[in-house]
Design a protein around this motif. Structure first.
Motif, PDB file in Angstrom:
ATOM      1  N   TRP A 197       0.798  -1.228   0.000  1.00 56.76           N
ATOM      2  CA  TRP A 197       0.000   0.000   0.000  1.00 56.76           C
ATOM      3  C   TRP A 197       0.832   1.280   0.000  1.00 56.76           C
ATOM      4  CZ3 TRP A 197       0.951   3.071   4.159  1.00 56.76           C
ATOM      5  CH2 TRP A 197       1.463   2.463   5.308  1.00 56.76           C
ATOM      6  N   VAL A 198       2.113   1.195   0.392  1.00 62.56           N
ATOM      7  CA  VAL A 198       2.908   2.425   0.506  1.00 62.56           C
ATOM      8  C   VAL A 198       3.145   3.100  -0.847  1.00 62.56           C
ATOM      9  CG1 VAL A 198       4.074   1.719   2.623  1.00 62.56           C
ATOM     10  CG2 VAL A 198       5.142   1.220   0.418  1.00 62.56           C
ATOM     11  N   ALA A 199       2.979   2.347  -1.933  1.00 57.47           N
ATOM     12  CA  ALA A 199       3.173   2.931  -3.269  1.00 57.47           C
ATOM     13  C   ALA A 199       2.213   4.088  -3.519  1.00 57.47           C
ATOM     14  CB  ALA A 199       2.976   1.854  -4.338  1.00 57.47           C
ATOM     15  N   ASN A 200       1.056   4.062  -2.852  1.00 58.52           N
ATOM     16  CA  ASN A 200       0.061   5.118  -3.039  1.00 58.52           C
ATOM     17  C   ASN A 200      -0.071   6.030  -1.821  1.00 58.52           C
ATOM     18  OD1 ASN A 200      -0.790   4.094  -5.619  1.00 58.52           O
ATOM     19  ND2 ASN A 200      -1.838   2.450  -4.512  1.00 58.52           N
ATOM     20  N   ASN A 201       0.926   6.009  -0.960  1.00 57.66           N
ATOM     21  CA  ASN A 201       0.853   6.808   0.254  1.00 57.66           C
ATOM     22  C   ASN A 201       1.726   8.057   0.137  1.00 57.66           C
ATOM     23  OD1 ASN A 201       2.149   7.184   3.308  1.00 57.66           O
ATOM     24  ND2 ASN A 201      -0.039   6.789   3.298  1.00 57.66           N
ATOM     25  N   SER A 202       1.106   9.229   0.240  1.00 54.69           N
ATOM     26  CA  SER A 202       1.832  10.482   0.032  1.00 54.69           C
ATOM     27  C   SER A 202       2.850  10.744   1.153  1.00 54.69           C
ATOM     28  CB  SER A 202       0.851  11.658  -0.064  1.00 54.69           C
ATOM     29  OG  SER A 202       0.040  11.730   1.098  1.00 54.69           O
ATOM     30  N   PHE A 203       2.531  10.348   2.382  1.00 53.77           N
ATOM     31  CA  PHE A 203       3.449  10.555   3.508  1.00 53.77           C
ATOM     32  C   PHE A 203       4.732   9.750   3.283  1.00 53.77           C
ATOM     33  CE2 PHE A 203       4.786   9.698   7.986  1.00 53.77           C
ATOM     34  CZ  PHE A 203       4.942  11.012   8.403  1.00 53.77           C
ATOM     35  N   TYR A 204       4.583   8.505   2.855  1.00 50.95           N
ATOM     36  CA  TYR A 204       5.733   7.647   2.567  1.00 50.95           C
ATOM     37  C   TYR A 204       6.590   8.250   1.443  1.00 50.95           C
ATOM     38  CZ  TYR A 204       8.337   3.352   1.453  1.00 50.95           C
ATOM     39  OH  TYR A 204       9.331   2.427   1.213  1.00 50.95           O
ATOM     40  N   LYS A 205       5.916   8.772   0.418  1.00 47.00           N
ATOM     41  CA  LYS A 205       6.640   9.369  -0.715  1.00 47.00           C
ATOM     42  C   LYS A 205       7.462  10.568  -0.265  1.00 47.00           C
ATOM     43  CE  LYS A 205       3.363   7.881  -4.279  1.00 47.00           C
ATOM     44  NZ  LYS A 205       2.277   8.318  -5.192  1.00 47.00           N
TER      45      LYS A 205
END
Length: 324
Positions: free
Chosen positions: A143-151
């Motif tokens: 799911w992190v691929a679509n997470n803005s915070f992770y990016k």
């Protein structure tokens, strides 16, 4: 990542820890009684390992109290104020921390001044992760691929405190308490803690998606903030909930708008949400208390009413639930 909490009025450090220097692979844990003064009581629990620091603190102060919170190095912070009226002080303004919201930030080398007014007990919980710990923790999560915070973290783009905040929900509230309480067995503590941390970040991701969908439900930004505050307030006070009229006054929204937008946002009425919270808690109390004690803990004046509500929710009575 070095972390220190210093109480300005008494010129004493509540704690001072450098998790980057920890060599023990297990989670270390300390209970700190805090300084002893007639006007101040402080109770703190900290847990830490290399790259990770967790704190759970209660303050009761009869005078204004200032916490100078210093962090060195890059860090990710997830914090939650469950009780109190704390304000963050900066050169231009005083920002309320805000009860009932989870605040996230990604920053480095910060000194934060937190003001806690007299006679307003404070309870806060916070998680601090080094960038390395955070990226290692979530590297295999799809799911992190679509997470803005992770990016933002991957790209080194800092996000100041208050930029990302989400209303607490019951699941997130429960996980936060489990993580900060840290009551699991030492042999499995690190493994179990990492699983729960992943769950927190996934829950925050789902909160972000829900907030984005809210714009399509016809709720304007100002009302959305008030509905989120109402939702968070109920999670903290479901055992003794306010009336709709009282809740409307608390969040500064008229009753009709509050009821309508709450249902739009969460798909249920305020009343049914309170019942849901009480029943979730009731299930966790099974086997630990008598039925009458459970009813009292959950704010029910009538034991038969509690039993009937429980049965409607789960299809069996609390007593029958003990045998399942």
């Amino acid at each position: 990542m070095y972390i220190e909490s210093k109480l300005e009025e008494i010129d004493e450090a509540l704690f001072s820890v450098d998790p980057s220097e920890v060599r023990d692979p297990n989670i270390l844990q300390e209970k700190i009684a805090g300084p002893t003064y007639s006007w101040l009581k402080a109770k703190t629990k900290i847990q830490f390992t290399k790259g990770l620091f967790i704190v759970d603190t209660y303050f009761e102060n009869d005078r204004d109290l200032t916490d100078i919170f210093s962090i060195s190095g890059e860090y990710i912070q997830i914090s939650y104020l469950g009780k109190g009226d704390s304000h963050l002080m900066c050169a231009k303004e005083s920002k309320p921390v805000g009860i009932g919201c989870v605040n996230c930030c990604y920053n480095r080398n910060t000194i934060t001044t937190i003001k806690m007014p007299a006679n307003s007990p404070t309870h806060y919980q916070a998680l601090f992760l080094s960038k390395e710990y955070y990226l290692q923790l979530l590297k295999d999560e799809a799911w992190v691929a679509n997470n803005s915070f992770y990016k933002n973290i991957m790209e080194g783009e800092f996000l100041e405190w208050g930029t990302c905040k989400y209303p607490i929900d019951y699941n997130l509230y429960h996980i936060f308490n489990e993580v900060t309480r840290g009551d699991w067995k030492r042999d499995f503590k690190k493994y179990y803690l990492d699983l729960r941390l992943k769950e927190i970040f996934l829950s925050l991701h789902l909160c972000q998606e829900e907030l984005e969908r809210a714009t399509f439900k016809g709720i304007n930004d100002e009302n959305l903030e008030k509905i989120k505050t109402a939702h968070a307030y109920l999670i903290e006070h479901f055992k003794n909930p306010p009336t709709i009229k009282e809740l409307a006054r608390i969040v500064l929204l008229n009753e009709l708008q509050l009821k309508r937008d709450f249902k739009k946002m969460y798909g249920k009425t305020i009343r049914s949400f309170i019942i849901e919270l009480r029943m979730e808690k009731a299930k966790s109390l099974l086997g630990k208390h008598t039925v009458s004690e459970m009813a009292e803990i959950l704010g029910y004046r009538s034991v038969p009413h509690f039993i009937n509500t429980f049965k409607k929710c789960y299809g069996y009575t609390p007593k029958q639930g003990l045998n399942q």
